[in-house]
Design a protein around this motif. Sequence first.
Motif, short mmCIF file in Angstrom:
data_model
loop_
_atom_site.label_atom_id
_atom_site.label_comp_id
_atom_site.label_asym_id
_atom_site.label_seq_id
_atom_site.Cartn_x
_atom_site.Cartn_y
_atom_site.Cartn_z
N VAL A 162 0.86 -1.19 0.00
CA VAL A 162 0.00 0.00 0.00
C VAL A 162 0.90 1.24 0.00
N PRO A 163 0.47 2.31 -0.66
CA PRO A 163 1.25 3.55 -0.61
C PRO A 163 1.15 4.20 0.76
N VAL A 164 2.23 4.88 1.17
CA VAL A 164 2.21 5.59 2.45
C VAL A 164 2.30 7.10 2.27
N ASN A 165 2.42 7.56 1.02
CA ASN A 165 2.41 9.00 0.76
C ASN A 165 1.52 9.30 -0.43
N ALA A 166 1.11 10.55 -0.53
CA ALA A 166 0.14 10.93 -1.56
C ALA A 166 0.71 10.80 -2.97
N ALA A 167 2.03 10.90 -3.12
CA ALA A 167 2.64 10.83 -4.44
C ALA A 167 2.86 9.40 -4.91
N ASN A 168 2.56 8.42 -4.07
CA ASN A 168 2.73 7.00 -4.42
C ASN A 168 4.18 6.64 -4.73
N THR A 169 5.12 7.39 -4.17
CA THR A 169 6.53 7.06 -4.38
C THR A 169 7.10 6.21 -3.25
N ARG A 170 6.35 6.08 -2.17
CA ARG A 170 6.80 5.25 -1.05
C ARG A 170 5.66 4.30 -0.66
N HIS A 171 6.03 3.04 -0.44
CA HIS A 171 5.04 2.02 -0.14
C HIS A 171 5.49 1.17 1.03
N LYS A 172 4.54 0.49 1.63
CA LYS A 172 4.86 -0.53 2.63
C LYS A 172 4.48 -1.87 2.03
N VAL A 173 5.47 -2.75 1.91
CA VAL A 173 5.25 -4.09 1.38
C VAL A 173 5.35 -5.08 2.53
N SER A 174 4.41 -6.00 2.58
CA SER A 174 4.43 -7.02 3.64
C SER A 174 4.19 -8.39 3.01
N PHE A 175 5.00 -9.37 3.44
CA PHE A 175 4.82 -10.74 3.00
C PHE A 175 4.26 -11.61 4.12
N SER A 176 3.83 -10.95 5.20
CA SER A 176 3.21 -11.68 6.32
C SER A 176 2.18 -10.76 6.96
N GLY A 177 0.96 -10.86 6.52
CA GLY A 177 -0.09 -10.00 7.05
C GLY A 177 -0.27 -8.75 6.22
N LEU A 178 -1.28 -7.96 6.59
CA LEU A 178 -1.59 -6.74 5.86
C LEU A 178 -0.59 -5.64 6.19
N PRO A 179 -0.13 -4.90 5.21
CA PRO A 179 0.81 -3.80 5.48
C PRO A 179 0.10 -2.60 6.08
N THR A 180 0.84 -1.82 6.85
CA THR A 180 0.30 -0.58 7.42
C THR A 180 0.61 0.58 6.48
N ARG A 181 -0.04 1.71 6.72
CA ARG A 181 0.19 2.90 5.89
C ARG A 181 1.06 3.93 6.63
N ASP A 182 1.88 3.47 7.52
CA ASP A 182 2.72 4.38 8.29
C ASP A 182 4.00 4.71 7.53
N GLU A 183 4.36 6.01 7.54
CA GLU A 183 5.65 6.41 7.00
C GLU A 183 6.75 5.77 7.85
N PRO A 184 7.90 5.47 7.26
CA PRO A 184 8.32 5.83 5.90
C PRO A 184 8.08 4.75 4.86
N GLY A 185 7.47 3.62 5.24
CA GLY A 185 7.38 2.52 4.30
C GLY A 185 8.71 1.81 4.15
N ASN A 186 8.75 0.78 3.32
CA ASN A 186 10.00 0.03 3.12
C ASN A 186 10.31 -0.23 1.66
N TYR A 187 9.51 0.37 0.76
CA TYR A 187 9.71 0.20 -0.69
C TYR A 187 9.59 1.58 -1.31
N TRP A 188 10.74 2.18 -1.64
CA TRP A 188 10.76 3.53 -2.18
C TRP A 188 11.10 3.50 -3.66
#
Length: 467
Positions: free
Chosen positions: A379-405
């Motif tokens: 899921v994206p964590v910023n409005a520009a969709n340049t940062r995302h949180k990727v999770s391979f175990s459970g649903l990802p959160t939308r908290d900054e800073p994410g882990n996929y930039w």
Amino acid sequence: MSKHYKVSLMLKTISLLIVAVLCLSLGGCGGNGLPATDSPQFDNGVTASRSSLFIPYSPGFFVTSADWYFPPQADGTVSAKGVVWLQRGDTADLAALAAQIAGQTNSIVVVPVISSFEIPTQPGRYLGSAAMQQAVADMMLGDRVALAISANAAGYQGVLPQKFLLAGERLGGGFAAEVAARTVDNGAAANLLGVVMFDGVARPDQFPATLAKLDSLGIPLYQIASPPQAGNNWGSTTEQLVALHPVQFVGVQLDDGSAMSAAITLSTGWINDIYEGRGPSDPFYGIYGNPNDGTYVANQPLVIGNTGGTVLPAPPPVDIAQYLGTWYEQGSVKQDPSVVLVNVKAVYDYQLGDSFTVENSGNTSGPSGPAWTITGSAVPVNAANTRHKVSFSGLPTRDEPGNYWILDYAPDYSWAIVGDPTGTAGSILTRDRVIPEAEYKALVARAYRLGVRGTITPTAQYLPPAS
């Protein structure tokens, strides 16, 4: 301006004069009431001195210290084009920046000390306070008695220039922008030439209205940004600025946010252009693109001395619909299990709303080796969709800073450079399974400039056998 406001301002001015007389009778006031102190002359001839600054903060005054930087003239006098209020936002030492702005733009620069957070014994006396912002905006009216007293105590002789600019670093940049907006309200903006933020961080709920006020008078606001990080609230103000001015020059993001020489080059060029009534469309001193011909190109790489930079937005907002699909990994900072994988690819597809599925796959130890795959969601964590949180175990959160930039990508989404907030991860992704070596090397070099610190090694991609 209301009659009550004029009376209040007059009383503040009279009180300042009384304080000044008392101060001078004691031999001149420096920081916290101490005698003014001189600093050695800088290499460019700029002289610096510290004195007290009385900010008319109702009720009473806020007394702090301010460092003054005076540009040299051939006959030893100071005949500056304007005053630059340069606001510190944290404990950073802005002496080198202030001295270069003073010398290279022929400006008197004042760097006041105002806390970036509220101190219990001094309620409201901090950068985020609306009352403090208003107090400084009011200081820019009329004869600017408070500023003049402080400048004179620091050794300046004469009347301060009427024209001024506001600048600031981190929270001080947001403060400078808000003070500028308040000068539009009180009339002092008639002498305000522009605002320059050094990695400025403004309140997101205030910034759109602030920028609208400056736009109403054609007052430019430029940002010299660092890559997103905790210290600049993950680039939130830069993203807002780009979103509010999507098709015009608003600043540059430096690959190395600590590169002072590049920040000096950019800011002094812009300020000199502002003094001349110039800007991005008709540059003379400032850098706004490459070639610097007045044409705005978003996400354009620049070289400033030994530092790389990118015209904002850097990168532009990502269209998720275009980003989805199949990507082939050409190289990455290898981590288990990718150390032994070949034919690595990622397939992204819509899931729900703006979230999408992530399926990474490859072969172990060779193109005919056992298949490996892992599935998750993002899921994206910023409005520009340049940062995302990727999770391979459970649903990802939308908290900054994410882990996929998404650090950069081609306008046609033919390649992308991906990293993370720590700089320890990095991948080169392309739509084509195999690309020319020269293209690969160029993308790797770009990844390093964008903050990937781990070593990127090639990922073998084998074309399927001909049928």
